[in-house]
Motif scaffolding. Structure first.
Motif, mmCIF file in Angstrom:
data_model
loop_
_atom_site.group_PDB
_atom_site.id
_atom_site.type_symbol
_atom_site.label_atom_id
_atom_site.label_comp_id
_atom_site.label_asym_id
_atom_site.label_seq_id
_atom_site.Cartn_x
_atom_site.Cartn_y
_atom_site.Cartn_z
ATOM 1 N N CYS B 47 48.828 31.190 35.302
ATOM 2 C CA CYS B 47 47.599 30.895 35.860
ATOM 3 C C CYS B 47 47.209 29.715 35.091
ATOM 4 O O CYS B 47 47.759 29.351 34.113
ATOM 5 N N VAL B 48 46.427 28.658 35.994
ATOM 6 C CA VAL B 48 46.235 27.449 35.175
ATOM 7 C C VAL B 48 44.826 27.392 35.323
ATOM 8 O O VAL B 48 44.257 27.470 36.643
ATOM 9 N N GLU B 73 51.892 29.558 40.779
ATOM 10 C CA GLU B 73 50.607 29.566 39.675
ATOM 11 C C GLU B 73 49.385 29.788 40.258
ATOM 12 O O GLU B 73 48.855 29.113 41.284
ATOM 13 N N ASN B 74 48.557 30.574 40.051
ATOM 14 C CA ASN B 74 47.352 30.648 40.377
ATOM 15 C C ASN B 74 46.289 29.714 39.532
ATOM 16 O O ASN B 74 46.536 29.546 38.260
ATOM 17 N N ALA B 110 37.488 37.714 32.900
ATOM 18 C CA ALA B 110 37.549 38.705 34.109
ATOM 19 C C ALA B 110 38.012 37.879 35.433
ATOM 20 O O ALA B 110 38.435 38.592 36.108
ATOM 21 N N ARG B 111 37.869 36.848 35.425
ATOM 22 C CA ARG B 111 38.181 35.939 36.765
ATOM 23 C C ARG B 111 39.837 35.683 36.815
ATOM 24 O O ARG B 111 40.167 36.065 37.676
ATOM 25 N N ILE B 112 40.418 35.735 35.364
ATOM 26 C CA ILE B 112 41.798 35.458 35.259
ATOM 27 C C ILE B 112 42.471 36.740 35.826
ATOM 28 O O ILE B 112 43.315 36.896 36.635
ATOM 29 N N ARG B 113 41.756 37.983 35.249
ATOM 30 C CA ARG B 113 42.464 39.245 35.714
ATOM 31 C C ARG B 113 42.192 39.656 37.034
ATOM 32 O O ARG B 113 43.274 40.085 37.889
ATOM 33 N N ILE B 162 34.091 47.058 34.067
ATOM 34 C CA ILE B 162 35.440 47.333 34.094
ATOM 35 C C ILE B 162 36.298 45.976 34.194
ATOM 36 O O ILE B 162 37.289 45.980 33.418
ATOM 37 N N ASN B 163 35.946 45.003 34.679
ATOM 38 C CA ASN B 163 36.409 43.644 34.638
ATOM 39 C C ASN B 163 36.316 43.117 33.099
ATOM 40 O O ASN B 163 37.207 42.206 33.028
#
Lengths: 434, 226
Positions: B47-48, B73-74, B110-113, B162-163
């Motif tokens: 992820c970037v 890459e996300n 949370a956003r990365i997950r 949860i996130n």
């Protein structure tokens, strides 16, 4: 009072004073001239009579003549000494020829014959009624005054508006000028030096104001923008700190307080940024005929649950809707801020939301006293109603949004309720009222 | 998971790094467009996190390059410019998410997950924690395969926790996320407590293995019972 009325009023008063002086002087002057003429005639008449009498001609002691009537009276030397030799009088006399008492000019001459006997010759001739002259003079003065005023007003008004046209164009332009928005350029050609200068000064002043306004707006915008990151970093650091399980409850509590203050700071900064973005027109997308009811419906239940502890009764009846052309995001902010305002200050009271084709109104109360309508929309103007949870910018944001989208927002205190009304603004009448 | 943080602001870069490391991510950083490009040439990441405004260029160009090269890459854009245009531009170019500065660190994790989940599990976004399963697409929650009957707000709160499990959730942040920005002036958060109470009750009754703990004066934390 309009300038032209003031000019006319002052000119009329001045003219009236002049006319009064003029008529008084004219009256006395005229009487003097007439008297002089009559006195000359009477002098000649008396002289002839005296010459005839002294030359020994038998003349009656009193008689009526074409020129006038006379009366010759013997008087004693003592009386003669006390009286002047010649004197003139104005008085009512019975004139035989006319067979009536009329206003007359009387000349009394004292002389003596060769025996040393003194005589008084009274010669009289009908003159004129001073009252009549006075009355007609007043009448003429008034008529002339009226005529002159009518003529001068016509001339004044024509000349005034011809000359002052550039002035009224300038007033109209200044009136319609809105700082920070697109304004039409000043088109006001004139060959009057003073007005040309006034135009020039007005344009320069507005340009300078515009620059200052722009600088300030940019400064606020940039400052809030630059503050964002450091504030966010502080908040993030505090959050990380608080995730440390080794903190004691006291430390936790202190940290929570710091975080709360930082949160308020962030909110305030966000509001300032929003305000600066609204003012610089960064929300250009406008939706036609956006329904405010839909927006209110979307948030009213949240507000009711959030402020349930304040025990506020909400009256929001279904029915009419208010539509306007506005950016959707800002419409939401507008409604949210007005609702928030009503809820935050509405403890144990009632909120009434009304929508109609003409206006969106939200009232809360009952309250003891009205707010100061002049400052209620000013930034940070909270006065004694300050609440911790309020940034003091909510209503200023509402006002800015309304101004951007040709709406007006007004505050009134009606029946103990603070009432905010959003309406479509009337087309501004920027034509000078000539 | 390996993450590259491209951010020119030193303080922010460091705190993002620390926070993500705490969440057991492997974190690399770049402070300008040139070093970001160098790192992307040399290594690959999961992820970037990309800042748009960089001292020597535009983050969107890096994004464009990543997509042109067909890399996996996300990309999550982080930018102080929360103007809608920027957001649309970024997402149009193929960014996976957009996060406006300032943001909460919990939000970032949370956003990365969530981005990783979306891209790594063939679009299946279901999250499983112990015997609890939450499916964001259908907004359904089940414990041991039995559906839980949650209200809209209760579901939103549960999904939020949860996130961000294991992290301290500020009451205000929770309120803003679930109720929207317009609640930010509330001076009393009792309304959140009422929802949390109901949620706890429902989770307990269903016998789920998670617990929402109150943290004194500040907020809540979700933990898995061992």
């Amino acid at each position: 009072m309009k300038l032209i009325y003031k000019v006319i009023l002052r000119a009329s008063v001045g003219m009236a004073a002049i006319m009064i002086c003029w008529s008084v002087l004219f009256y006395f002057g005229m009487i003097k001239v007439i008297n002089d003429e009559i006195d000359d005639i009477l002098s000649d008449f008396s002289e002839q009579l005296i010459v005839r009498f002294l030359s020994g001609e038998k003349i009656p002691l009193s008689a009526d003549d074409v020129t006038g009537q006379y009366e010759l009276l013997k008087i004693s030397e003592d009386v003669a000494d006390e009286l002047p030799q010649v004197r003139f009088e104005d008085k009512e006399m019975y004139i035989y020829r006319i067979d009536d008492h009329v206003a007359s000019r009387v000349m009394k001459t004292i002389f003596y014959d060769n025996t040393g006997q003194y005589y008084q010759l009274t010669a009289a001739t009908p003159s004129f009624e001073k009252d009549d002259i006075g009355k007609s003079l007043i009448w003429w003065t008034i008529s002339l005054y009226a005529l002159m005023m009518i003529v001068s007003i016509i001339i004044y008004v024509t000349v005034f508006y011809r000359c002052m046209k550039p002035f009224y164009v300038l007033i109209g332009w200044l009136d319609a000028y809105k700082i920070g928005q697109t304004n039409r350029p000043l088109e006001n050609p004139t060959d009057i030096t003073e007005f040309a200068r006034l135009n020039d000064v007005a344009v320069r002043t507005m340009r300078r104001n515009e620059q200052i306004y722009e600088q300030q707006r940019q400064f606020t915008g940039n400052a809030s923008h630059e503050l964002q990151t450091p504030i966010a970093i502080c908040i993030n650091r505090m959050e990380m700190l608080m995730e440390d399980d080794t903190l004691t409850p006291q430390q936790m509590e202190a940290a929570a307080k710091v975080l709360e203050s930082l949160g308020n700071l962030q909110k305030l900064n966000k509001s300032m940024l929003l305000l600066s973005r609204i003012d610089s027109g960064q929300f250009p997308e406008t939706e036609k005929n956006l329904s405010l009811r839909t927006i209110i419906d979307g948030m009213i239940d949240d507000y009711k649950s959030i402020y349930a502890h304040k025990k506020i009764e909400v009256e929001y009846l279904p029915g009419n809707d208010f539509h306007c052309d506005i950016n959707r995001q800002l419409a939401t902010t507008l409604v949210a801020n007005l609702l928030k305002n009503a809820f935050v200050h509405g403890d144990n009271g009632k909120i009434i939301i009304t929508l109609s084709e003409q206006a969106f109104t939200i009232s809360n109360g009952p309250a003891k006293e009205a707010l100061d309508a002049d400052v209620v929309f000013q930034r940070f103007a909270q006065g004694k109603h300050r609440r911790n949870e309020s940034s003091g910018l909510g209503l200023a944001i509402v006002k800015s949004i309304c101004e951007q989208f040709n709406l007006s927002v007004t505050y009134r205190f009606i029946g103990n309720y603070h009432t905010f009304t959003v309406e479509k603004r009337q087309k501004p009448d920027d034509a000078p009222n000539l | 998971m390996k993450i590259l943080v491209v951010e020119d602001e030193k303080q922010l870069r460091e705190i993002i790094k620390e926070s993500l490391q705490k969440d057991r991510f492997v974190v690399e950083t770049a402070n300008d467009a040139a070093s970001a490009s160098d790192k992307l040439e040399a290594y690959s990441y999961d992820c970037v996190l990309l800042d748009i405004m960089l001292p020597d260029g535009n983050g969107l160009d890096i994004l464009r390059k990543i997509k042109q090269d067909g890399r996996k890459e996300n990309v999550i854009i982080i930018s102080a410019k929360d103007a809608i245009d920027d957001k649309i531009n970024g997402l149009d170019l193929g960014a996976d998410d957009y996060l406006a500065k300032p943001f909460h660190l919990a939000e970032l994790s949370a956003r990365i997950r969530s981005v990783a989940r979306r891209n790594n599990h063939g679009g299946d976004t279901t999250v499983r924690i112990g015997n609890l399963e939450i499916c964001p697409d259908s907004r359904e929650v089940s414990v041991d395969g039995k559906l839980l009957d949650l209200s809209r707000k209760e579901y939103d709160i549960l999904e939020y926790f949860i996130n961000r499990r294991g992290r301290l959730i500020n009451k205000l942040t929770l309120a803003e996320s679930v109720w929207g920005d317009h609640i930010d002036m509330a001076d009393n958060f009792d309304f959140i407590y009422a929802h949390i109470k109901n949620l706890r009750k429902k989770l307990n009754e269903a016998g789920s293995g998670i617990e929402i703990k109150s943290v004194y004066g500040l907020g809540y934390k979700m933990e898995e019972n061992p």
